[in-house]
Design an enzyme around this catalytic site. Structure first.
Site, PDB file in Angstrom:
ATOM      1  N   GLU A 111      16.869 -18.666 -47.556  1.00 13.79           N
ATOM      2  CA  GLU A 111      17.428 -20.054 -47.769  1.00 13.79           C
ATOM      3  C   GLU A 111      16.783 -21.226 -47.674  1.00 13.79           C
ATOM      4  O   GLU A 111      15.321 -20.911 -47.344  1.00 13.79           O
ATOM      5  CB  GLU A 111      18.652 -20.042 -46.863  1.00 13.79           C
ATOM      6  N   HIS A 227      26.059 -30.385 -48.080  1.00 10.92           N
ATOM      7  CA  HIS A 227      25.496 -29.241 -48.746  1.00 10.92           C
ATOM      8  C   HIS A 227      25.406 -29.331 -50.234  1.00 10.92           C
ATOM      9  O   HIS A 227      26.445 -29.988 -50.829  1.00 10.92           O
ATOM     10  CB  HIS A 227      26.308 -27.864 -48.428  1.00 10.92           C
ATOM     11  N   ARG A 273      18.099 -29.584 -47.503  1.00 15.98           N
ATOM     12  CA  ARG A 273      19.692 -30.014 -48.363  1.00 15.98           C
ATOM     13  C   ARG A 273      19.466 -31.225 -48.587  1.00 15.98           C
ATOM     14  O   ARG A 273      20.101 -31.533 -49.448  1.00 15.98           O
ATOM     15  CB  ARG A 273      20.647 -29.497 -47.217  1.00 15.98           C
ATOM     16  N   HIS A 334      29.276 -30.797 -44.778  1.00 11.90           N
ATOM     17  CA  HIS A 334      29.211 -29.192 -44.714  1.00 11.90           C
ATOM     18  C   HIS A 334      29.027 -28.934 -43.010  1.00 11.90           C
ATOM     19  O   HIS A 334      29.670 -27.975 -42.718  1.00 11.90           O
ATOM     20  CB  HIS A 334      28.003 -28.791 -45.014  1.00 11.90           C
ATOM     21  N   ARG A 369      19.810 -29.824 -39.972  1.00 13.66           N
ATOM     22  CA  ARG A 369      19.930 -27.994 -39.570  1.00 13.66           C
ATOM     23  C   ARG A 369      19.200 -27.272 -40.415  1.00 13.66           C
ATOM     24  O   ARG A 369      19.478 -27.414 -41.896  1.00 13.66           O
ATOM     25  CB  ARG A 369      21.333 -27.758 -39.326  1.00 13.66           C
TER      26      ARG A 369
HETATM   27  P1  FAD Z   1      34.762 -22.866 -35.842  1.00  7.40           P
HETATM   28  O1  FAD Z   1      34.434 -21.273 -36.290  1.00  7.40           O
HETATM   29  O2  FAD Z   1      35.066 -23.777 -36.538  1.00  7.40           O
HETATM   30  O3  FAD Z   1      35.958 -22.503 -34.714  1.00  7.40           O
HETATM   31  C1  FAD Z   1      36.567 -23.447 -34.118  1.00  7.40           C
HETATM   32  C2  FAD Z   1      38.141 -22.894 -33.590  1.00  7.40           C
HETATM   33  O4  FAD Z   1      38.496 -23.715 -32.798  1.00  7.40           O
HETATM   34  C3  FAD Z   1      38.969 -22.390 -34.423  1.00  7.40           C
HETATM   35  O5  FAD Z   1      39.698 -21.437 -34.160  1.00  7.40           O
HETATM   36  C4  FAD Z   1      39.955 -23.586 -34.621  1.00  7.40           C
HETATM   37  O6  FAD Z   1      41.099 -23.386 -34.989  1.00  7.40           O
HETATM   38  C5  FAD Z   1      39.759 -24.086 -32.881  1.00  7.40           C
HETATM   39  N1  FAD Z   1      40.321 -25.283 -32.557  1.00  7.40           N
HETATM   40  C6  FAD Z   1      39.939 -26.732 -33.144  1.00  7.40           C
HETATM   41  N2  FAD Z   1      40.473 -27.609 -32.629  1.00  7.40           N
HETATM   42  C7  FAD Z   1      41.217 -27.131 -31.568  1.00  7.40           C
HETATM   43  C8  FAD Z   1      42.346 -27.614 -30.780  1.00  7.40           C
HETATM   44  N3  FAD Z   1      42.419 -29.103 -30.595  1.00  7.40           N
HETATM   45  N4  FAD Z   1      43.155 -26.864 -30.001  1.00  7.40           N
HETATM   46  C9  FAD Z   1      42.884 -25.512 -30.024  1.00  7.40           C
HETATM   47  N5  FAD Z   1      42.000 -24.990 -30.919  1.00  7.40           N
HETATM   48  C10 FAD Z   1      41.102 -25.775 -31.498  1.00  7.40           C
HETATM   49  N6  FAD Z   1      26.237 -21.326 -40.634  1.00  7.40           N
HETATM   50  C11 FAD Z   1      25.458 -20.386 -40.584  1.00  7.40           C
HETATM   51  O7  FAD Z   1      24.747 -20.323 -39.560  1.00  7.40           O
HETATM   52  N7  FAD Z   1      25.404 -19.529 -41.743  1.00  7.40           N
HETATM   53  C12 FAD Z   1      26.040 -19.686 -42.822  1.00  7.40           C
HETATM   54  O8  FAD Z   1      26.127 -18.706 -43.739  1.00  7.40           O
HETATM   55  C13 FAD Z   1      27.074 -20.252 -42.941  1.00  7.40           C
HETATM   56  N8  FAD Z   1      27.914 -20.840 -44.031  1.00  7.40           N
HETATM   57  C14 FAD Z   1      28.956 -21.619 -43.847  1.00  7.40           C
HETATM   58  C15 FAD Z   1      29.904 -21.716 -44.912  1.00  7.40           C
HETATM   59  C16 FAD Z   1      31.057 -22.636 -45.107  1.00  7.40           C
HETATM   60  C17 FAD Z   1      31.813 -22.683 -45.960  1.00  7.40           C
HETATM   61  C18 FAD Z   1      31.186 -23.487 -43.667  1.00  7.40           C
HETATM   62  C19 FAD Z   1      32.287 -24.177 -43.583  1.00  7.40           C
HETATM   63  C20 FAD Z   1      30.254 -23.289 -42.680  1.00  7.40           C
HETATM   64  C21 FAD Z   1      29.070 -22.371 -42.737  1.00  7.40           C
HETATM   65  N9  FAD Z   1      28.217 -22.221 -41.683  1.00  7.40           N
HETATM   66  C22 FAD Z   1      27.307 -21.521 -41.703  1.00  7.40           C
HETATM   67  C23 FAD Z   1      28.529 -23.139 -40.533  1.00  7.40           C
HETATM   68  C24 FAD Z   1      29.187 -22.289 -39.349  1.00  7.40           C
HETATM   69  O9  FAD Z   1      30.024 -21.303 -40.055  1.00  7.40           O
HETATM   70  C25 FAD Z   1      29.632 -22.964 -38.256  1.00  7.40           C
HETATM   71  O10 FAD Z   1      28.977 -23.820 -37.800  1.00  7.40           O
HETATM   72  C26 FAD Z   1      30.113 -21.891 -37.077  1.00  7.40           C
HETATM   73  O11 FAD Z   1      30.906 -20.985 -37.786  1.00  7.40           O
HETATM   74  C27 FAD Z   1      30.994 -22.697 -36.500  1.00  7.40           C
HETATM   75  O12 FAD Z   1      31.558 -21.984 -35.050  1.00  7.40           O
HETATM   76  P2  FAD Z   1      32.305 -22.395 -34.005  1.00  7.40           P
HETATM   77  O13 FAD Z   1      33.030 -21.112 -33.302  1.00  7.40           O
HETATM   78  O14 FAD Z   1      31.754 -23.361 -33.185  1.00  7.40           O
HETATM   79  O15 FAD Z   1      33.604 -23.191 -34.748  1.00  7.40           O
HETATM   80  C1  SIN Z   2      25.179 -21.296 -47.246  1.00  7.01           C
HETATM   81  O1  SIN Z   2      25.630 -20.085 -47.431  1.00  7.01           O
HETATM   82  O2  SIN Z   2      24.637 -21.945 -48.091  1.00  7.01           O
HETATM   83  C2  SIN Z   2      25.669 -21.809 -45.853  1.00  7.01           C
HETATM   84  C3  SIN Z   2      24.454 -21.362 -44.945  1.00  7.01           C
HETATM   85  C4  SIN Z   2      24.540 -22.395 -43.556  1.00  7.01           C
HETATM   86  O3  SIN Z   2      25.100 -23.597 -43.961  1.00  7.01           O
HETATM   87  O4  SIN Z   2      23.826 -22.152 -42.740  1.00  7.01           O
END
Ligand code: FAD
Ligand code: SIN
Length: 516
Positions: A111, A227, A273, A334, A369
């Site tokens: 990437e 993104h 990005r 993103h 990032r």
């Molecule tokens: P999340 O996975 O967002 O989980 C947050 C949780 O908190 C959820 O369950 C939500 O319901 C809960 N929550 C929120 N507020 C409250 C509240 N007030 N009370 C109770 N529960 C609450 N990163 C990579 O490293 N590689 C990738 O390929 C990549 N691709 C991505 C593609 C997309 C489309 C997106 C959107 C993001 C991508 N990212 C990627 C970023 C990565 O997915 C996120 O940064 C990571 O998953 C965040 O994980 P998390 O557990 O911190 O939060």
């Molecule tokens: C992507 O697959 O382009 C998202 C990867 C990332 O946000 O880390």
């Protein structure tokens, strides 16, 4: 309800903490505002980075991470990230996550801004789904208590220490007090602050707002990653077209048919990005279009369907065959680089409150990032957080000294302009997109900040989930806008048209704390 550990959120960060703390014998309670498996994590496509391939090393991974972060990466935290990566990938394997393989080895993708192939993936382009489903089903099999559709609306602080959260149960609107020895925020990012985003509706920045209101420090909020390649179709929500598609050779063209990235950056389509997204904006303006075009038509349909099954299927459903058609794309918000300030053991500045995942700012991303470092950040720092709580005394030194200097900031309650009526979610998102998005300017940021402050004053005490989420969007929007206004330079993902250069005197963090 009472537990040893209250975990708020059930994405990769919250579930990983829950599993590891449960293994150490802690009584864990997870509360999550939607279904257990609904989170940004579920939608992650490209994968998770780790320096495990031939010719790669944590040192190289560190170099790329620091380079991408444009002078604001906390090098000590980033070293932890890259050095502990392989161990955490092994843990994910132990929890049932199956990464894709090629010839018996982990298949590694490339990437933007990575100097080599180092991104592990699962189910082609559904890495997040594989992780989310594996971890959430294991949490359920282990009998860890999970309250679904339960929104944390307030942190409870007593004697200067976080001791729990008040929770709103969506099923019946009941309120529940959850108390614990330790509270962990794992609530994800704030992508929904912007009208155009790849993030799912849950990403309303609740954890950042909860922590800030409770008195914890929040930093780097001016840095939102946009993104470059979200599918752009009239009337349809943004859908991410993974950077891994460019990693497999896709090129970008403007609507006049000109390939524009090759002239702008040595890494061309795989430049950082912010560079690609700003270049797209310039081409869109020059051609009077709302999109540019992503071309991977040099690949066969069968190859695309195997490598990117979800993206290929989604494009087909929209009438686009990636093997034949160029795909219309444009930038979308993103990733939230800023967040609740933590050290490398997950500790926030509020005793009793820990945080992990996208809600945090550990400093590993700096101003921009490196792709696929966020899933990794979640598991590396989740593991350390559990170690800090249940693994015996921490090494001497407790909180690591900050490696960069910082400015202490507050949100000025008196900054509000004329009285206003309470805003809708869409009001906030539209304002943020037009005034505090990819391109910024002082006067417009100033006007937006005043409007946000007026809206904040007009907001009634939130009672419903919708009202709580709008309040979170407003708090995060204000933090982003005020920080962006203060930072009079361009650095990483923060671009000021009126200060287009990076300025050495700005190589420090902006740290916000609520007025006592
Ligand atoms: P999340 O996975 O967002 O989980 C947050 C949780 O908190 C959820 O369950 C939500 O319901 C809960 N929550 C929120 N507020 C409250 C509240 N007030 N009370 C109770 N529960 C609450 N990163 C990579 O490293 N590689 C990738 O390929 C990549 N691709 C991505 C593609 C997309 C489309 C997106 C959107 C993001 C991508 N990212 C990627 C970023 C990565 O997915 C996120 O940064 C990571 O998953 C965040 O994980 P998390 O557990 O911190 O939060
Ligand atoms: C992507 O697959 O382009 C998202 C990867 C990332 O946000 O880390």
């Amino acid at each position: 309800m009472r537990a040893d550990l209250l975990v708020i959120g059930s994405g990769i960060a919250g579930l990983f903490v829950a599993l590891q703390a449960h293994e150490r014998g802690a009584r864990v309670l997870v509360v999550t505002k939607s279904a257990i498996d609904e989170a940004s994590t579920r939608y992650a496509q490209g994968g998770i980075s780790a320096a495990i391939g031939p010719g790669d090393s944590p040192e190289l991974h560190l170099r790329d991470t620091i380079e991408a972060g444009a002078g604001l990466v906390d090098a000590a935290a980033a070293r932890v990230l890259v050095e502990e990566a392989a161990g955490r990938i092994a843990d994910l394997g132990g929890y049932g996550v199956r990464f894709d393989e090629a010839e018996g080895e982990a298949a590694l993708g490339k990437e933007g801004a990575h100097s080599t192939r180092r991104v592990l993936r699962a189910r082609g382009d559904q890495t997040g789904l594989e992780i989310e489903l594996s971890l959430s089903s294991l949490v359920q099999r282990e009998g860890i208590t999970v309250l679904e559709h339960a929104l944390a609306e307030r942190l409870i602080v007593a004697g200067g220490r976080a001791i729990g959260a008040d929770v709103l149960c969506a099923d019946d609107g009941a309120r529940l007090r959850c108390e614990a020895d330790t509270v962990v925020l794992a609530t994800g990012g704030a992508g929904q602050v912007y009208r155009v985003t790849t993030n799912p509706p849950i990403a309303t920045g609740d954890g950042i707002a909860l922590a800030f209101r409770a008195g914890a420090e929040v930093q780097d909020m001016e840095f939102t990653q946009f993104h470059p390649t979200a599918l752009r179709l009239p009337g349809q929500p943004s859908f991410l077209i993974s950077e891994a598609v460019r990693g497999e050779g896709a090129l970008l063209f403007d609507t006049a048919g000109r390939r524009f990235m090759a002239d702008l950056d040595p890494a061309a389509e795989l430049a950082p990005r912010n560079i690609v997204a700003l270049a797209e904006l310039a081409q869109m303006r020059a051609t009077g279009s709302d999109h540019v075009l992503l071309d991977i038509t040099h690949r066969e349909a069968s190859w695309l369907a195997a490598r990117f099954p979800n993206i290929y299927r989604t494009c087909l459903a929209a009438g686009l065959d990636m093997a034949r058609d160029r795909i219309p794309v444009s930038p979308a918000a993103h990733y939230t680089m800023g967040g609740v300030r933590t050290d490398t053991w997950g500790r926030t500045t509020l005793p009793g409150l820990y945080a992990v995942g996208e809600v945090t700012c550990t400093g590993v991303h700096g101003a921009n990032r490196l792709a696929s470092n966020s899933l990794l950040e979640s598991v590396v720092f989740a593991h350390r957080l559990v170690d800090a709580l249940y693994g015996g005394p921490l090494p001497e030194g407790e909180r690591e000294p900050p490696t960069l200097s910082e400015d202490a900031c507050t949100l000025d309650a008196a900054a509000a302009g004329p009285a206003s009526k309470a805003p809708s979610r869409e009001d906030v998102r539209a304002l943020m997109w037009s005034e505090a998005g990819l391109e910024r300017e002082g006067p417009r940021l100033g006007t937006a900040a005043t409007q946000l402050a007026a809206w904040e004053r007009a907001l009634p005490d939130p009672r419903t989930r919708e009202e709580h989420e709008v309040a979170s969007l407003l708090t995060c929007g204000r933090l982003i806008t005020e920080a962006a206004l203060l930072r009079e330079e361009s650095r990483g993902a923060h671009y000021r048209r009126d200060f287009p250069e990076q300025r050495p005197e700005w190589r420090h963090r902006l740290v916000f704390r609520a007025l006592a």
